[in-house]
Design a protein around this motif. Structure first.
Motif, PDB file in Angstrom:
ATOM      1  N   TRP A  63      -1.637   5.242  18.474  1.00  0.00           N
ATOM      2  CA  TRP A  63      -1.580   5.882  17.164  1.00  0.00           C
ATOM      3  C   TRP A  63      -0.857   4.976  16.179  1.00  0.00           C
ATOM      4  CZ3 TRP A  63      -4.004  10.423  16.107  1.00  0.00           C
ATOM      5  CH2 TRP A  63      -4.397  11.226  17.204  1.00  0.00           C
ATOM      6  N   MET A  64      -1.343   4.972  14.958  1.00  0.00           N
ATOM      7  CA  MET A  64      -0.671   4.162  13.948  1.00  0.00           C
ATOM      8  C   MET A  64      -0.559   4.972  12.668  1.00  0.00           C
ATOM      9  SD  MET A  64      -1.694   0.352  12.712  1.00  0.00           S
ATOM     10  CE  MET A  64      -0.406  -0.879  12.668  1.00  0.00           C
ATOM     11  N   ASP A  65       0.568   4.824  11.975  1.00  0.00           N
ATOM     12  CA  ASP A  65       0.729   5.499  10.689  1.00  0.00           C
ATOM     13  C   ASP A  65      -0.394   5.089   9.738  1.00  0.00           C
ATOM     14  OD1 ASP A  65       2.990   6.792  11.480  1.00  0.00           O
ATOM     15  OD2 ASP A  65       4.394   5.563  10.296  1.00  0.00           O
ATOM     16  N   GLU A  66      -0.950   6.076   9.067  1.00  0.00           N
ATOM     17  CA  GLU A  66      -2.016   5.802   8.111  1.00  0.00           C
ATOM     18  C   GLU A  66      -1.497   4.914   6.965  1.00  0.00           C
ATOM     19  OE1 GLU A  66      -3.365   9.331   6.204  1.00  0.00           O
ATOM     20  OE2 GLU A  66      -5.331   8.493   5.715  1.00  0.00           O
ATOM     21  N   ASN A  67      -0.246   5.162   6.590  1.00  0.00           N
ATOM     22  CA  ASN A  67       0.367   4.422   5.481  1.00  0.00           C
ATOM     23  C   ASN A  67       1.696   3.820   5.912  1.00  0.00           C
ATOM     24  OD1 ASN A  67      -1.376   4.886   3.148  1.00  0.00           O
ATOM     25  ND2 ASN A  67      -0.872   7.050   3.493  1.00  0.00           N
ATOM     26  N   PRO A  68       2.143   2.787   5.186  1.00  0.00           N
ATOM     27  CA  PRO A  68       3.498   2.301   5.423  1.00  0.00           C
ATOM     28  C   PRO A  68       4.506   3.406   5.074  1.00  0.00           C
ATOM     29  CG  PRO A  68       2.254   0.715   4.105  1.00  0.00           C
ATOM     30  CD  PRO A  68       1.435   1.966   4.188  1.00  0.00           C
ATOM     31  N   VAL A  69       5.691   3.326   5.661  1.00  0.00           N
ATOM     32  CA  VAL A  69       6.749   4.291   5.377  1.00  0.00           C
ATOM     33  C   VAL A  69       7.175   4.147   3.908  1.00  0.00           C
ATOM     34  CG1 VAL A  69       9.134   4.923   5.940  1.00  0.00           C
ATOM     35  CG2 VAL A  69       7.520   4.312   7.769  1.00  0.00           C
ATOM     36  N   THR A  70       7.327   5.299   3.240  1.00  0.00           N
ATOM     37  CA  THR A  70       7.634   5.274   1.807  1.00  0.00           C
ATOM     38  C   THR A  70       9.134   5.401   1.555  1.00  0.00           C
ATOM     39  OG1 THR A  70       7.466   7.661   1.608  1.00  0.00           O
ATOM     40  CG2 THR A  70       5.434   6.398   1.282  1.00  0.00           C
ATOM     41  N   ASN A  71       9.508   5.157   0.304  1.00  0.00           N
ATOM     42  CA  ASN A  71      10.901   5.364  -0.101  1.00  0.00           C
ATOM     43  C   ASN A  71      11.352   6.779   0.207  1.00  0.00           C
ATOM     44  OD1 ASN A  71      11.931   2.901  -1.209  1.00  0.00           O
ATOM     45  ND2 ASN A  71      10.506   3.138  -2.926  1.00  0.00           N
ATOM     46  N   ALA A  72      10.515   7.756  -0.143  1.00  0.00           N
ATOM     47  CA  ALA A  72      10.901   9.157   0.060  1.00  0.00           C
ATOM     48  C   ALA A  72      11.174   9.442   1.537  1.00  0.00           C
ATOM     49  CB  ALA A  72       9.793  10.077  -0.455  1.00  0.00           C
ATOM     50  N   THR A 174       3.404  -9.358  -7.706  1.00  0.00           N
ATOM     51  CA  THR A 174       3.423  -8.286  -8.695  1.00  0.00           C
ATOM     52  C   THR A 174       4.190  -7.100  -8.125  1.00  0.00           C
ATOM     53  OG1 THR A 174       1.303  -7.625  -7.792  1.00  0.00           O
ATOM     54  CG2 THR A 174       1.272  -8.894  -9.826  1.00  0.00           C
ATOM     55  N   GLY A 175       4.385  -6.089  -8.941  1.00  0.00           N
ATOM     56  CA  GLY A 175       5.149  -4.923  -8.508  1.00  0.00           C
ATOM     57  C   GLY A 175       4.416  -4.140  -7.431  1.00  0.00           C
ATOM     58  N   LEU A 176       5.100  -3.127  -6.901  1.00  0.00           N
ATOM     59  CA  LEU A 176       4.499  -2.310  -5.859  1.00  0.00           C
ATOM     60  C   LEU A 176       3.750  -1.139  -6.483  1.00  0.00           C
ATOM     61  CD1 LEU A 176       7.562  -2.262  -3.452  1.00  0.00           C
ATOM     62  CD2 LEU A 176       5.422  -3.519  -3.114  1.00  0.00           C
ATOM     63  N   SER A 177       2.912  -0.515  -5.696  1.00  0.00           N
ATOM     64  CA  SER A 177       2.256   0.710  -6.143  1.00  0.00           C
ATOM     65  C   SER A 177       2.297   1.715  -4.993  1.00  0.00           C
ATOM     66  CB  SER A 177       0.816   0.412  -6.575  1.00  0.00           C
ATOM     67  OG  SER A 177       0.160  -0.341  -5.588  1.00  0.00           O
ATOM     68  N   ASN A 178       1.831   2.929  -5.259  1.00  0.00           N
ATOM     69  CA  ASN A 178       1.856   3.961  -4.228  1.00  0.00           C
ATOM     70  C   ASN A 178       1.124   3.503  -2.973  1.00  0.00           C
ATOM     71  OD1 ASN A 178       3.257   5.621  -5.910  1.00  0.00           O
ATOM     72  ND2 ASN A 178       1.523   6.951  -6.406  1.00  0.00           N
ATOM     73  N   VAL A 179       1.602   3.979  -1.821  1.00  0.00           N
ATOM     74  CA  VAL A 179       0.859   3.669  -0.598  1.00  0.00           C
ATOM     75  C   VAL A 179      -0.508   4.341  -0.692  1.00  0.00           C
ATOM     76  CG1 VAL A 179       2.936   3.432   0.815  1.00  0.00           C
ATOM     77  CG2 VAL A 179       1.799   5.662   0.653  1.00  0.00           C
ATOM     78  N   GLY A 180      -1.468   3.757   0.009  1.00  0.00           N
ATOM     79  CA  GLY A 180      -2.815   4.329  -0.011  1.00  0.00           C
ATOM     80  C   GLY A 180      -3.569   4.025  -1.280  1.00  0.00           C
ATOM     81  N   SER A 181      -3.264   2.906  -1.912  1.00  0.00           N
ATOM     82  CA  SER A 181      -3.978   2.617  -3.153  1.00  0.00           C
ATOM     83  C   SER A 181      -4.711   1.282  -3.134  1.00  0.00           C
ATOM     84  CB  SER A 181      -2.999   2.651  -4.336  1.00  0.00           C
ATOM     85  OG  SER A 181      -1.992   1.691  -4.161  1.00  0.00           O
ATOM     86  N   ILE A 182      -4.591   0.525  -2.067  1.00  0.00           N
ATOM     87  CA  ILE A 182      -5.242  -0.795  -2.050  1.00  0.00           C
ATOM     88  C   ILE A 182      -6.608  -0.716  -1.365  1.00  0.00           C
ATOM     89  CG2 ILE A 182      -5.007  -3.246  -1.467  1.00  0.00           C
ATOM     90  CD1 ILE A 182      -2.799  -2.350  -3.329  1.00  0.00           C
TER      91      ILE A 182
END
Lengths: 270, 203, 488
Positions: A63-72, A174-182
């Motif tokens: 199993w793998m996380d769908e997204n990287p771990v977020t700040n929250a 460049t800056g970061l954006s929300n996970v799940g946006s690339i």
């Protein structure tokens, strides 16, 4: 677990930190740290980059996380594990830039921008402990590379992935954006490339090679001049870059574009 | 350079003269080491902040913090290793030989096994006997997770191979009384004098 | 004084001999050149002054044994590669080529490499001046936001390339990670009036030469060794035109020239000058009276010459398409009075072009073309005739697309200079043009010979130029040409 610092709370930064804690509590209360979805990666074969293992190896299903771990998500972890607060963390487990981006983006502004950005400026020890705290683990390098090799959804041309990676590498940071946006790959995992580098459990296994246990010393120059001698494909420069990046790391290092995601064994899923 | 040679010579002579006292001094030092307090306040950059229990070759549960109090030469090996690890142990023995008997009791050699599966405390004890390792050698067994954590801190790269053996870096480190890394040396059959010097610096 | 020096040398040799025995050193330097005394302790500490091309730092003056501290920062940065073309360079110090480092033989160097926290990638440095594993590369691999330190002794004198050696090494070099480090002999080089830093390198871009916008690195072109750009000092025109180096007539010049590659070998040549002295491959061997010196990739040369006459020297890779079509051109402007005993300056000359083009005259006030009646034609007729005439007479310099060649031949495309002329360019075709002009913001200082075309042909070719190259849509009449010709 790592030894808890247990430091006194009498430093001049206390007020600021109290503010941080308030924000953190507010965040958890408002449900920012939602449950992270995981994706089942099917087993398959994979040719590692390092010579000596030129034949493909089998990667077991995981199993793998769908997204990287977020700040929250990481904020919630820090609240529950105060030894991982920036002011408590020991220098052997995280360097001085640990979570340094929180100061600007979270504490000093009333709006919480970036709660869904991938968390960065975290050390291997912090990432490793985070994953354990949610009943998971860091993916191994082979697992990560295997999952990362999956092409973007809807494409069947290797070139598309290579171009995506190249473009990311060869543009100014460049800056970061929300996970799940690339992009989402065909395993259903988001943003393996294009935003951040990611820690893997065995990042420090890469300067090893088959010969070292027999005759020769481990070539420290694996990623210098002798690199081409040891790689399975010397022209696979996008992979070179990733391996070189890992070899420049130490466990306590934190880097502005380095985050992580967690993984889990299939059998440990109940 | 000459000065160093003279110094070594003097030390050797002094070492021989003190031979009679060896047993006594060894045991008293050991005692104080074992008595090291659990609640010792470690510096932030101490390796001993890794707060896990290991097993030594006698099967006793020990934490790294118990090593504090005297300098340590630490490396990672596995006992089924046929070439690099015996050479590493040999290098360490050479370093040991550079010290007088008295001095040898003032620091420790710590060998941590990569092999969480096969290197049981008993196996480590047998290895120590075969290798003829003295009382100031500690061999540690831990689970895969704690071995990985320590390797990351010590910057000893390794990789478990399919046959159960390990490819690994050959790196030895000198830790001071508080478990702070003061020196690291890569490679086999390296000059022992930098390590000897580093130990003397933190005596 | 002499005996003292000999005594000193003997002492050094004795110490060296002892050192050899004690340390059992296997790789010794050659015994002919003066040997660095490794046992001498450092007495003075200086922080190195670093410069961007084409400038060279001043020589370190300290007399005693010196420790030189060097701080070099790696910065990944988007900058101009050519007009309208951007590239994300990986730099040592914020520019390409990287900072020039100047030390002396025997100096102890304490090197600090910093990797800026905003960077994406790990980097390191391999200085060819270092005796040691990887030239420092092994000791300096660092993640973004980290610094590394190592020290070395400058054992051999000469001009050395440094570069990043992080995998993939080729890509790090291809993206701009290189520079020069000079290890000067203790006694220094002979004094000159000017010292400059010039470094050649290639870029492999996703688009072809001149393609606008941000360009990415193209690995396939790099593997094929087919660069789109070959440049001096990091970008097209970096040290040419307005950015040219300037000296005066009678002055002496020393160029520290490096070739970063990553692939090509440079045939370094100065158009209009002969190198009086060349330190072959940047070492201690001196060759004299050299026209073109070969600089290997990852190598260097030191060249010296005296500027005897005014004009512009073009520093080129004489693999000449690189110079005129890929950007490998830098310039030195030599200002001052003519010296006709060395060079006569312009004399009337005719260029014979056998492939159907007109005879070209240099700066002739009156042409000899017959003054027959000029027929008037439609726009279509003029364009058809003009195209052929353009290809025969103009295209070699101004190029088929009218863009000219950067720094040398001005563009006709969207030319503000051409459009501003009341004669619509007629005078230029009839009489030629010389001296410095500014076209679309760039300076050109070159000579265009008069083109011996009839009034009718002149009208056609100019009509073609105006209509084809986005200048004002004009139908130029034969009568207009006649009128301007008669004004003279």
């Amino acid at each position: 677990m790592l030894r808890n610092g247990g430091k006194k709370n009498d430093d001049p930064m206390k007020q600021k930190k109290d503010l941080l804690v308030m924000w953190l509590l507010l965040l958890t209360a408002s449900g920012f740290s939602q449950k992270t979805d995981m994706v089942l990666i099917p087993d398959g074969n994979f040719v590692p980059f390092i010579k000596g293992q030129t034949t493909s190896i089998k990667v077991q299903s995981f199993w793998m996380d769908e997204n990287p771990v977020t700040n929250a998500e990481f904020i919630a972890f820090v609240i529950a594990n105060p030894q991982w607060k920036p002011e408590n963390v020991k220098s052997i487990f995280a360097d001085k830039d640990y979570l340094s981006h929180w100061k600007d983006t979270i504490v000093n502004s009333n709006t919480i921008s970036g709660e869904k950005f991938p968390v960065v400026n975290v050390s291997w020890f912090a990432a490793n402990d985070y994953c354990k705290s949610v009943g998971k683990r860091l993916p191994t390098m082979y697992e990560w590379e295997y999952a990362g090799a999956s092409l973007p959804e809807g494409s069947n041309d290797n070139k598309i992935l290579n171009e995506l990676i190249t473009r990311w590498y060869s543009r100014q940071n460049t800056g970061l954006s929300n996970v799940g946006s690339i992009y989402r790959n065909q395993f259903g995992v988001w943003d393996m490339y294009g935003q951040i580098w990611e820690w893997v459990y065995d990042f420090n296994s890469i300067s090893s090679n088959e010969d070292s246990r027999n005759k020769e010393e481990i070539p420290e120059g694996f990623f210098c001049g002798s690199a081409a001698l040891n790689a399975s494909d010397a022209s696979d420069y996008v992979t070179f870059i990733r391996y070189a990046f890992r070899s420049s790391l130490k466990g306590e290092y934190t880097v502005r574009k380095l985050g992580f995601r967690c993984a889990k064994n299939v059998e440990s899923e109940d | 350079m000459k000065k160093i040679l003279i110094l070594i010579a003097v030390i050797l002579v002094v070492g021989c003269q003190n031979k009679k006292e060896e047993v006594k001094s060894c045991c008293s030092t050991n005692k104080s080491l074992i008595a090291a307090q659990e609640t010792v306040l470690l510096p932030d950059n101490s390796v001993y902040n890794l707060d896990r229990k290991w097993q030594n070759q006698n099967g006793e549960k020990v934490s790294l913090a118990k090593l504090s109090g005297s300098p340590v030469i630490m490396t990672m090996i596995f006992t089924h290793c046929e070439y690099a690890c015996p050479m590493m142990v040999n290098d360490l023995k050479k370093i040991e030989a550079s010290f007088s008997e008295v001095e040898r009791d003032r620091f420790r050699f710590v060998l941590v096994s990569f092999d969480d599966q096969r290197d049981t405390p008993k196996r480590l004890k047998d290895y120590a006997e075969v290798q003829n390792l003295g009382k100031n050698w500690i061999l540690l067994h831990g689970d895969a997770e704690q071995v990985k954590e320590l390797s990351v801190i010590l910057q000893i790269s390794y990789n478990k191979l399919e046959d159960g053996s390990f490819s690994h870096a050959n790196r030895k480190l000198v830790l001071d009384q508080n478990g702070i890394i003061v020196f690291g040396q890569d490679g086999l059959q390296a000059n022992s004098w930098p390590v000897v010097g580093a130990i003397r610096n933190v005596f | 004084m002499k005996t003292k020096k000999i005594y000193h040398r003997k002492a050094i040799m004795a110490i060296w001999f002892i050192a050899l025995i004690l340390f059992n050193i296997r790789c010794s330097s050659d015994t002919e050149s003066e040997i660095v005394d490794l046992n001498k302790s450092v007495e003075v500490e200086v922080t190195a002054v670093l410069t961007d091309a084409p400038l060279v730092p001043p020589r370190i003056q300290a007399k005693a044994n010196t420790k030189v501290i060097v701080h070099l920062e790696v910065i990944e940065k988007t900058m101009r590669l050519a007009d309208g073309v951007d590239y994300t360079f990986w730099t040592f110090g914020g520019k390409v080529p990287g900072k020039f480092i100047r030390i002396r033989k025997g100096d102890q160097v304490e090197f600090h490499l910093h990797n800026h926290p905003d960077n994406m990638l790990p980097h390191n440095i391999d200085l060819h001046a270092v005796t040691g594993p990887g030239g420092g590369a092994e000791a300096s691999l660092i993640a973004p936001g980290k610094s590394a330190q190592f020290s070395f002794r400058a054992l051999n004198e000469g001009l050395y390339v440094y570069h990043c050696a992080t995998a993939p090494v080729g890509m790090h070099i291809a993206n701009g990670m290189y520079g020069l480090i000079l290890v000067e002999p203790l006694e220094g080089y002979t004094p000159v009036d000017h010292e400059f830093y010039v470094m050649q390198s290639e870029f492999y871009t996703s688009g072809t030469f001149g393609a606008k916008g941000h360009q990415d690195f193209d690995m396939q072109k790099a593997l094929d060794e087919k660069p789109d750009y070959v440049v001096m000092n990091g970008s097209v025109g970096a040290s040419a035109g307005q950015n040219a180096m300037t000296v005066k007539v009678g002055e002496t010049v020393r160029l520290f020239v490096g070739n970063a590659g990553p692939n090509l070998v440079s045939s370094f040549h100065a158009i209009g000058e002969i190198f009086d002295k060349v330190y072959v491959e940047g070492g201690s061997l001196i060759n004299r009276d050299v026209q073109t010196t070969l600089i290997p990739a990852g190598g260097s040369a030191i060249v010296e010459f005296k500027c005897q006459v005014p004009g512009t020297l073009h520093l080129v890779d004489h693999s000449i398409f690189r110079a005129f079509n890929k950007g490998a051109l830098a310039q030195i402007k030599v200002i001052g009075d003519e010296n006709h005993t060395v060079y006569s300056g312009k004399e009337k000359e005719e260029v014979y072009l056998p492939e159907g083009s007109a005879i070209q005259h240099i700066s002739s006030p009156k042409t000899t073309v017959s003054q027959q009646a000029v027929p008037e034609k439609t726009l279509e007729e003029r364009l058809a005739a003009g195209e052929i005439l353009y290809k025969q007479n103009c295209m070699a310099c101004h190029m088929e697309n009218g863009n000219g060649i950067g720094g040398t031949f001005p563009p006709l495309m969207n030319s503000d200079f051409l459009q501003a002329r009341p004669d619509k360019g007629i005078g230029i075709v009839l009489h030629g043009l010389q001296g410095e002009i500014t076209v679309n913001g760039n300076n050109y200082n070159n000579i265009m010979p008069a083109v011996a075309l009839s009034d009718d042909q002149t009208a056609s070719v100019l009509t073609y130029i105006f209509n084809k190259f986005n200048n004002k849509k004009e139908l130029i009449k034969g009568a207009d040409v006649k009128e301007w010709r008669e004004k003279e």
